[in-house]
Design a protein around this motif. Structure first.
Motif, PDB file in Angstrom:
ATOM      1  N   ASP A  70      -0.602  15.928  -2.346  1.00 49.50           N
ATOM      2  CA  ASP A  70      -0.640  15.101  -1.128  1.00 49.50           C
ATOM      3  C   ASP A  70      -2.066  14.916  -0.625  1.00 49.50           C
TER       4      ASP A  70
ATOM      5  N   LEU B  39       1.503   6.744  -6.934  1.00 53.03           N
ATOM      6  CA  LEU B  39       0.446   7.682  -7.301  1.00 53.03           C
ATOM      7  C   LEU B  39       0.883   9.123  -7.063  1.00 53.03           C
ATOM      8  N   SER B  40       1.604   9.338  -5.957  1.00 51.25           N
ATOM      9  CA  SER B  40       2.102  10.689  -5.673  1.00 51.25           C
ATOM     10  C   SER B  40       3.032  11.155  -6.777  1.00 51.25           C
TER      11      SER B  40
ATOM     12  N   ARG C 124       0.971   4.186  -2.881  1.00 53.33           N
ATOM     13  CA  ARG C 124       0.783   5.595  -2.533  1.00 53.33           C
ATOM     14  C   ARG C 124       1.917   6.441  -3.121  1.00 53.33           C
ATOM     15  N   GLU C 125       3.120   5.903  -3.002  1.00 56.57           N
ATOM     16  CA  GLU C 125       4.311   6.582  -3.510  1.00 56.57           C
ATOM     17  C   GLU C 125       4.227   6.752  -5.039  1.00 56.57           C
TER      18      GLU C 125
ATOM     19  N   PHE D 155       0.805  -1.201   0.000  1.00 54.62           N
ATOM     20  CA  PHE D 155       0.000   0.000   0.000  1.00 54.62           C
ATOM     21  C   PHE D 155       0.847   1.264   0.000  1.00 54.62           C
ATOM     22  N   ALA D 156       1.914   1.226   0.793  1.00 53.42           N
ATOM     23  CA  ALA D 156       2.828   2.377   0.840  1.00 53.42           C
ATOM     24  C   ALA D 156       3.462   2.598  -0.539  1.00 53.42           C
TER      25      ALA D 156
ATOM     26  N   PHE E 143      -6.938   7.544  -1.180  1.00 54.26           N
ATOM     27  CA  PHE E 143      -6.730   6.369  -0.343  1.00 54.26           C
ATOM     28  C   PHE E 143      -7.845   6.189   0.669  1.00 54.26           C
TER      29      PHE E 143
ATOM     30  N   VAL F 279      -3.918  12.475  -2.987  1.00 46.87           N
ATOM     31  CA  VAL F 279      -3.591  11.059  -2.808  1.00 46.87           C
ATOM     32  C   VAL F 279      -4.188  10.549  -1.495  1.00 46.87           C
ATOM     33  N   GLY F 280      -4.151  11.396  -0.460  1.00 49.03           N
ATOM     34  CA  GLY F 280      -4.764  11.018   0.817  1.00 49.03           C
ATOM     35  C   GLY F 280      -6.249  10.736   0.671  1.00 49.03           C
TER      36      GLY F 280
END
Length: 288
Positions: free
Chosen positions: A274, A61-62, A58-59, A54-55, A281, A277-278
């Motif tokens: 940021d 997508l950012s 996220r990275e 998941f991390a 998620f 993306v938050g």
């Protein structure tokens, strides 16, 4: 649930991830690429737990949505008039976005001239007149059904001559065929450059977030016709899944400048990768 867990990754985690990505409006091409990447990293043992997967997502997508996006107002100065052309199909909130940009610029102490290039729709011109009055900015409008290019030529010429900081030009959003619309936009773009060399300095494409995947197809069509510098994504007020932003940034490499989150004059906000993306998620979490 996929989102919590130091547990080892099994196929069900990857299946769940796939389902989430393909229902998020990111677009098949981008979803595929993200999944392939995660599978490879998992295969080489770099990702061992669901948390790590998941991390990593996220990275990724950012990185996709973090394209350089200068503020429209960064380089406004009295030395040079900046000409901005807004394009997009009817109904996406183009005229409203233009009014909000005018409001922002005026609040920052800049002079603004508006050009009503969507001459085929009286309603668009009237709507722009309301914004012009509200922001105390002059509006150049042609006769009913006037040639849009001539209206924008006149707008740019006046903007330069009278030393406006910012000239915002609205354009047609619908003609009988798509080809006809694109030809019209190309012509407007050309003619603005004749009125002032280098104009328009920026072309902003306005897209409606609620149409999801169609927004990517729409963006592709505009990008093929004229150079697009940035995007305003409107109607991100709850119903829309914003994943489409990632798809557009990934496929077209065009930054999102602003997002529209409501009807109010201050509901146009600078895009924050940021925060985006938050929020994306959080919506994944609801699905997982």
């Amino acid at each position: 649930s996929l989102l919590s867990g130091g547990a080892a990754i099994d196929e069900s985690v990857m299946d769940e991830l796939e389902a989430i990505l393909f229902t998020s409006d990111i677009g098949a091409r981008t979803a595929d690429r993200l999944l392939e990447d995660l599978k490879q990293r998992r295969g080489s043992d770099r990702l061992k737990t669901a948390d790590e997967v998941f991390a990593a997502l996220r990275e990724e997508l950012s990185a996709i949505v973090r394209l350089p996006a200068p503020s429209l107002f960064d380089d406004l100065d009295a030395e040079r008039t900046k000409v901005v052309m807004l394009v997009g199909v009817n109904g996406v909130g183009k005229t409203t976005s233009m009014g909000k940009l005018a409001h922002w610029a005026k609040n920052k102490g800049h002079s603004v001239l508006l050009g009503a290039g969507d001459t085929f729709r009286a309603a668009a011109v009237d709507q722009l007149q309301v914004w012009a009055d509200r922001t105390d900015s002059p509006l150049v409008r042609g006769a009913d059904q006037a040639d849009p290019s001539s209206v924008l030529f006149e707008t740019v010429e006046r903007g330069v001559k009278e030393g406006f900081d910012l000239v915002l030009c609205d354009t047609a959003g619908r003609l009988h065929t798509r080809a006809e619309l694109m030809d019209e936009l190309k012509k407007m773009h050309r003619v603005m450059g004749k009125a002032f060399e280098g104009a328009p300095h920026e072309v902003i494409l306005v897209l409606d977030a609620t149409i999801g995947q169609n927004a990517i197809a729409q963006a592709r069509t505009f990008v093929e016709a004229i150079p697009v510098d940035g995007i305003i994504l409107t109607k991100l007020d709850g119903t829309a899944r914003g994943g489409v932003i990632a798809g557009i940034c990934d496929e077209l490499k065009i930054p999102v400048y602003y997002i529209g989150v409501g009807e109010g004059v201050d509901d146009l906000r600078a895009f924050d990768p940021d925060e985006f993306v938050g929020a994306l998620f959080d919506s994944f979490g609801e699905q997982a």
